[in-house]
Structures are given as C-alpha cells and as structure tokens.
Design an enzyme around this catalytic site. Sequence first.
Site, mmCIF file in Angstrom:
data_model
loop_
_atom_site.group_PDB
_atom_site.id
_atom_site.type_symbol
_atom_site.label_atom_id
_atom_site.label_comp_id
_atom_site.label_asym_id
_atom_site.label_seq_id
_atom_site.Cartn_x
_atom_site.Cartn_y
_atom_site.Cartn_z
ATOM 1 N N GLY A 58 -58.192 20.541 -66.596
ATOM 2 C CA GLY A 58 -59.505 20.803 -66.377
ATOM 3 C C GLY A 58 -60.383 19.761 -66.597
ATOM 4 N N HIS A 107 -69.541 -16.971 -66.864
ATOM 5 C CA HIS A 107 -69.016 -15.689 -66.232
ATOM 6 C C HIS A 107 -70.055 -15.085 -65.259
ATOM 7 C CE1 HIS A 107 -65.368 -15.044 -68.777
ATOM 8 N NE2 HIS A 107 -66.054 -16.098 -69.529
ATOM 9 N N GLU A 147 -69.516 -12.379 -63.395
ATOM 10 C CA GLU A 147 -69.110 -10.783 -63.376
ATOM 11 C C GLU A 147 -69.744 -10.183 -64.557
ATOM 12 O OE1 GLU A 147 -67.205 -13.294 -64.470
ATOM 13 O OE2 GLU A 147 -65.780 -12.642 -65.944
ATOM 14 N N CYS A 196 -64.500 -19.892 -65.837
ATOM 15 C CA CYS A 196 -63.792 -20.033 -67.226
ATOM 16 C C CYS A 196 -62.517 -20.645 -67.318
ATOM 17 C CB CYS A 196 -64.197 -18.923 -67.961
ATOM 18 S SG CYS A 196 -64.298 -19.391 -69.930
#
Length: 520
Positions: free
Chosen positions: A231, A176, A178, A86
């Site tokens: 935790g 894109h 991805e 892009c």
Amino acid sequence: MTLDKGLDKILIIDFGSQFTQLIARRIREFGVFSEIISHKKIKNKNINEKIKGIILSGGPLNVYDIKKYSFDKNIIENEIPVLGICFGHQILSKIKGGRVKQSKHREFGLANIFKKNNSPLIKNYFKNRKYAKVWMSHADQVSKLPKNFKVIASSQNSKFAIVENSLQRIYGVQFHPEVTHTENGKIIIKNFIFSICKIKKNWSVKNQKMKLIKDIRNKVGKNKVICALSGGVDSSVVAQLINKAIGKKLYCIFVNTGLLRKNEEKQVVDTFKKRLKINLIYVNAEKEFLRKLKNISDPEKKRKIIGNLFIKIFERYAKKIKNVRFLAQGTLYPDLIESKSVTGSQTSKIKSHHNVGGLPKKMKLKLVEPLRFLFKDEVRKLGLDLNLNKEIISRHPFPGPGLAIRMPGIITKEKIKILKEADHYFITALKENGFYNKIWQAYAALLPVKTVGVMGDNRTYEYLCLLRAITSEDGMTADFYEFKKPFIQMISNKIVNSIRGINRVVYDVTSKPPSTIELE
Ligand code: XMP
C-alpha cells in the site's frame, strides 16, 4: 553492466560524488534520458552510438591515487562530447597532459567565477554580468592546462574554473553546476546536453509508461507474476503498472500484520480490489503475528520475527497460485546506484530492514523490477498517470515492521489500539492544517512508560505518546519539523483528551544522525 539499450542518453560516469544522482536528475528534468554507471564498470567497449554525451562526476579521490580508481582513458577519445565536474575536470586535465595539485586554498562553499572567454557551455550563463556565484568543494585543482585547452572562467583560487577544448568538445568545470547553490547551474548542464551534445528530448514519465508496460509484457509473456503489496507508493505503482500490462495474471498479496495504521487494510482493499480491480489476495495474519511477538521487546528480535513470518506467509499464499515464474519488486534507481561504495567504505548495520529480498532465491523466481530506472518523484508522477489517487501517491513512508517498531517494549493488543488512534489524530491534523506534504515522514509512537497526570480532579497514570515529524531528502539524514506552539498544543490536547491510555505528549526534536527516524 546494466546500460539501457533503448534510448539516446547522456552517460554519467560516477567517481563517488554525493551529487552524482543530482546530475542525472537535472538532465532528466530537461526531458533527456541519463544513466549513471560506476567508473569501475565502464570500459571503452561499452560505449555505443546511443551515448550522445559523457559526464565525469566529482568524487573524493585524488587523480594521482591511481590505485584507488580505474578509468579507461579511451572513453574520452570517441568524438563524443565530455564534461568533467570537479574530480572529473581534474582527471580530464591529467589524461590530456595537464597537471593537478593540491590547492593552496581549499575552496568549500560559494565562490565567484569571472568570465574570461566565450564558449557554447556558458551561452546565456553570465548574461550581462562579469561574474557568477558557484558552489565549490575541492582540495585539489588543475595547475597546468593541457594543450589545446583554453580558460573560459576563473575564480580567485581556481584559475581554471571552466575550461574548454573546442576541437575535441571536452569541457571541465571545477565547481558543481548540478547543485542548487550554483546560481543558474542548470544553464551549464542545458548548454552541454543540447548545444554541445545535440541530444533531443526523449524522456518523460508519460512516454515511459507505455514502454514500461510493453517491456513487462515482453518479459513475462504468458506467465504469472506475484507482488507483495504494502500500500506504499512503490509497491502500489508497481502493482498498477503490471496490472495494466498483464491484468489477471498478476497476483498481489497483501498481508495484514495487525501492525498497520488505522483503517489501512480497508483503504488498500478498497483501492486495489474494488476500484482498480487488481487480483488481490488479502491475508489477515494479525493473530499469527501477535502470537509470535508475545513478550518480545528486543527491537532486532521484533524485526527478525516480523520479516521471517512475513516471508513465510507470503510463500504459503504464493504456492497456492500454481506456476508462478516472476516476483515483482519496487526497486528504484537510487537502490541500484553504487556511488556509496566508491571509497570502499561499508556502512555498519544499524537495523535489519524488512523486505522480501530473500524470496526469489528460495522460490526460484525471476525478478520484475519495472521502476529500476526511475527516481522517487518520477515514480510518483507515473502513479498519478496510472490513475492511483493522490492519497496513495503522497503517502509518507511506512516501515515494513509497522507499529511494532513505534512501540518500544512488548507489543499488546491494547497498546496497538491506543497507538493507532494517536497516530490517526496526528496524521489527520497534519493533513487538515496543510503540514502533511511539507513533512517527509510523521508518526506517533507509544513509549513504555506511564506517568502521572491530573484530569478533572482525578489522578491518572497512563502512557507517554511521542510525536515525530521530520524533513528529509531521502531518509538518510533528517531534521525535525518546527511546528508553532498553537498546533503542537492543539494536537497534544486532542490526543490526551480523546484517547484513554495517554495522558502526556512529547515532541521528538532530534535529528538523524545522531538519532534514527524510527525508534527501533
Ligand atoms: P531509520 O529509522 O533507519 O529509517 O532512520 C529510515 C527510513 O526507513 C524506514 N524504515 C523501513 N522501511 N522496512 C522498510 O521498508 C523496514 O524494515 C524499515 N525500517 C525503517 C523508516 O520508516 C524511514 O523512512
């Protein structure tokens, strides 16, 4: 500049796209190390032989707004393959002598691209079809190709949807690859990294484990390390990793604020002290927290009191351990990436988050952040490989200020007791009915209003319990989870029938934005 020096990599130069992290994720999913660096930070002198390929990300900029970005042009002249996505595609074209202009028709969303020529970048991509569905998001486009470039694919509005300069191994895609909306976009990334950059697989969480352990040993030597153990997933994995590296020279401090979930302190002590034999200092500071929080109802005041007291207590216990040189923190890769700042925008402060970030400066401690190159899902895999149980690894996030911010209004012992029970019923029901792992975060809250109810012919006047369950990618945005009526009815009945103090249950159906995930 924080480039890792150890592994061959694909370097991703970030121009501020919201998808930059996804590019890195995709590459790592193929077992190859990738690193992201801001366009402002990388100079040609930083390019070294470990970089086997370079990807220029998308971004919100215009290539002619040169005041808004900086890019060392020599970076693409190193005989290292380059792929521009892009904005990255547009900037490559501009640098090489092409032209970019505002598109007549902006393209946002799905578009079809049609194959025009062959290229190693599209090996097995179109298969037997003439076109492929891709996801576009651009207002500008390349209008004239530079010399020595050829068109590999076009869409109706973008003639130069995929381009190639095979001599210099420079590639550009207007869409894109991805994002998952681009059908088989992964194939394009795979072709670039393996067929064009010829990088070998070198990355898995398993093979990272031993390297991380070795790095910790090298860094801390014979010194002592302290770690604030909550935790939660990140601090648990950090603690266990450092425990494997240096054993008893690690001191974990776990502060029970009295605002934890039901039985949480027992679970943490059982897991870390008894099962994993970690050096754990358990501090029961319940009374101290409740005293400081007495009659406080302002959310920011609550957060500040809890944050400051936490640090004070932590410091108090850390000082008892003599000669500590390091503080371990569960910083993750997304925390380090600066994509958000590319346009210079500042997010306004919504809430003061509780963390121990103020500690190292005050206590003159150096930081150990072994997870700083990992994404959350990689941290989870590492945790499993380190023998942490699934229960800890798949835990929903829990905020530092704990139940205090799930109890608008003043905090009392009675309210904490009621809320712990309600939350426990809700979370247990989510687990038993297979919802827990489909939900990003869920909890019960106790609202500071009492309403009238009727139970067995008697009038009741009790608290309102709010349930929240959301789906999200990263906690930045969220949507509420849509339960079917039988489940939500069952859990409402269970809470009202089992817990004295609650006679009404409501379910929060707001998304973030406009709401936030927590109530305060
Ligand atoms: P909000 O309420 O801002 O929450 O939409 C986004 C995510 O952040 C968690 N959260 C915190 N985590 N310390 C933390 O470590 C905090 O002080 C804190 N406050 C909110 C929240 O639980 C959610 O996952």
